[in-house]
Design a protein around this motif. Structure first.
Motif, short mmCIF file in Angstrom:
data_model
loop_
_atom_site.label_atom_id
_atom_site.label_comp_id
_atom_site.label_asym_id
_atom_site.label_seq_id
_atom_site.Cartn_x
_atom_site.Cartn_y
_atom_site.Cartn_z
N LEU A 35 -13.15 -0.35 -8.39
CA LEU A 35 -14.04 -0.25 -7.23
C LEU A 35 -13.97 -1.52 -6.38
O LEU A 35 -13.94 -1.45 -5.14
N ILE A 38 -10.90 -1.60 -4.13
CA ILE A 38 -11.03 -0.73 -2.96
C ILE A 38 -11.90 -1.42 -1.90
O ILE A 38 -11.56 -1.45 -0.71
N ILE A 39 -13.02 -2.00 -2.34
CA ILE A 39 -13.92 -2.68 -1.40
C ILE A 39 -13.23 -3.89 -0.79
O ILE A 39 -13.35 -4.14 0.42
N TYR A 169 -21.42 -0.58 -4.00
CA TYR A 169 -20.75 0.54 -4.64
C TYR A 169 -21.38 1.82 -4.12
O TYR A 169 -22.53 1.84 -3.70
N THR A 191 -18.13 0.16 1.37
CA THR A 191 -18.24 0.61 -0.01
C THR A 191 -16.86 1.11 -0.47
O THR A 191 -15.87 1.02 0.25
N ASN A 192 -16.82 1.65 -1.70
CA ASN A 192 -15.58 2.21 -2.21
C ASN A 192 -15.47 3.66 -1.79
O ASN A 192 -14.58 4.35 -2.13
#
Length: 192
Positions: A35, A38-39, A169, A191-192
């Motif tokens: 996660l 990705i962020i 998240y 966010t993700n």
């Protein structure tokens, strides 16, 4: 934000904090790392990051969205990096410029923080983007903090054109969260 957010089933800020803390504790190292990656990509690719010279970013701790990697990238990109330093409950917090990640040392609660050097205080009105933590965020861009009010007070001093970007998240996003008149909204949530 791609996901719709969690439906509101909670009433109080305390209930949101308890629920989100429980969800954070259940994150495995591998899932959190996925996660966070990705962020990280979403932050670095954001117009707010790309268009900034001076960034203000929280130093993540424990199960918060990892900002350490974002900070290190910002140093590599030649940005001025400022992080929060709490002075006191009465005086709130200030933005302190750090020159490298290693300038941060564990504070009273084990959270990495800068040394308080008055010459390193950055005027909040000079900041180009603020990356904020939060327990939870609403789809209406409401932000639920940790309860100290430090960010809400600090945000009064940034300029009106400075975007306030929450980092969270997806499980921290709700349809709506309880807000008081002194609570500050963010302009965007990454966010993700």
């Amino acid at each position: 934000m791609k996901k719709q957010g969690r439906r509101n089933i909670l009433k109080s800020k305390k209930e949101y904090r308890k629920m989100v803390n429980s969800l954070k504790k259940s994150l495995t190292y591998e899932h959190k790392r996925k996660l966070d990656n990705i962020i990280f990509d979403n932050v670095i690719d954001s117009k707010e990051y790309k268009n900034s010279n001076i960034i203000f970013i929280f130093v993540s701790y424990d199960k918060e969205v990892d900002t350490h990697r974002i900070m290190k990238r910002a140093f590599d990109d030649g940005k001025v990096v400022c992080v929060p330093k709490v002075i006191s409950m009465k005086d709130g917090m200030v933005a302190i410029k750090v020159n490298k990640f290693e300038d941060l040392t564990p504070g009273a609660y084990g959270i990495l923080e800068p040394e308080y050097i008055p010459e390193n205080i950055v005027d909040a009105s000079m900041i180009d983007v603020v990356f904020l933590p939060g327990v939870a965020f609403g789809k209406n861009f409401g932000r639920l903090g940790y309860g100290g009010g430090f960010y809400d007070r600090f945000l009064k001093y940034i300029n009106n054109n400075c975007p306030k970007v929450g980092l969270a998240y997806d499980f921290q996003i709700f349809d709506k969260i309880p807000m008081k008149e002194y609570d500050k909204y963010v302009d965007r949530i990454i966010t993700n």
